[in-house]
Design an enzyme around this catalytic site. Sequence first.
Site, PDB file in Angstrom:
ATOM      1  N   LEU A  64       0.836  -1.199   0.000  1.00  0.00           N
ATOM      2  CA  LEU A  64       0.000   0.000   0.000  1.00  0.00           C
ATOM      3  C   LEU A  64       0.873   1.252   0.000  1.00  0.00           C
ATOM      4  CD1 LEU A  64      -2.619  -1.291   2.587  1.00  0.00           C
ATOM      5  CD2 LEU A  64      -2.919  -1.123   0.110  1.00  0.00           C
ATOM      6  N   PRO A  65       0.277   2.428  -0.192  1.00  0.00           N
ATOM      7  CA  PRO A  65       1.086   3.647  -0.289  1.00  0.00           C
ATOM      8  C   PRO A  65       1.888   3.988   0.961  1.00  0.00           C
ATOM      9  CG  PRO A  65      -1.084   4.015  -1.244  1.00  0.00           C
ATOM     10  CD  PRO A  65      -1.137   2.678  -0.558  1.00  0.00           C
ATOM     11  N   LYS A 170      14.887   1.032   3.516  1.00  0.00           N
ATOM     12  CA  LYS A 170      14.175   1.413   2.294  1.00  0.00           C
ATOM     13  C   LYS A 170      13.974   2.921   2.230  1.00  0.00           C
ATOM     14  CE  LYS A 170      11.942   1.420  -1.523  1.00  0.00           C
ATOM     15  NZ  LYS A 170      10.596   0.892  -1.763  1.00  0.00           N
ATOM     16  N   LYS A 239       7.071  11.374   0.607  1.00  0.00           N
ATOM     17  CA  LYS A 239       6.729  10.644   1.831  1.00  0.00           C
ATOM     18  C   LYS A 239       7.900   9.814   2.320  1.00  0.00           C
ATOM     19  CE  LYS A 239       5.132   6.734   1.389  1.00  0.00           C
ATOM     20  NZ  LYS A 239       5.678   5.342   1.301  1.00  0.00           N
TER      21      LYS A 239
END
Length: 295
Positions: A64-65, A170, A239
Amino acid sequence: MKVAFLGLGAIGAPMAAHFSKSHELVVWNRTPERLREFAALHACTAASTPKEAVKGADAVLTCLPASAQVEEILQGDNGMMAGFSPGGILIDCTSGDPDTSRRIAQRLAEVDVAFADSPVSGGVRAAEAGTLTVMVGADARTYERAVPVLQCFASKIEHMGPVGAGHAIKSVNNALFASSVITFAEGMVGLVKDGINAHQAVDVLNNSSGRSRFSEVLVPAQVLSGKFAPSFRLTLMEKDVSIALDFLKQQGVVPLVLQRTGEALRELHNALGDNADFLEIVKYFERQVGVEIRG
């Protein structure tokens, strides 16, 4: 093996498709239209809720985002928590944040469900080819359980440490990548403006110390060619850099360049809009000086 896959975005869809070839696959997506499109192309069952998707699954994957969306679909009468069986495993391939991952892991442990934050890198092409890199944060036993599942779409799987470690590396990876995209665009438009051939400049750069994954792979395929095929929204890059900055500050780092990278991405986001792909960064600087990096 029965696999539930939740999140059929640009990366998630080709990842999920690999499971449809050799496993029983159940899929769910927040957007029903994308869910129907995927189900029409692949051997799978389309679930109407997260609860329905995970019920009876041997392995559950989310892509998911952001971690907030993973946490959101855990909750409620139709959430994943209502469908999990004791002894299950949730492998979260979202580019998420370490703190939320640890909170999710703690909550799942209370109902005997293991958790591994397992963000991926390599882009759409690697997802389609099954050659993604996966950075896993989990205890040793959970990592061992996750590996056979991850091997369905990954060629490099690394155990980075406990829960949260995968999302930590990440986020830093994506922050470094973002910095390379911006600095490449700034530098290259200046060279082209001065009359230097773009193709030649990129070739020299890629045989010198200033090269990067962006300049070596994506610039020839997407920028010099003029294709600019969308693959990763600028808002998601912003983000990820924000997550990296929070993580680094928690470790006592006072980031200088990456702090400015985050600020630059906010400025670019405001200028280019919510739906812009990160490759639009190059076009932004091209317009600034009236040149194109092509050749």
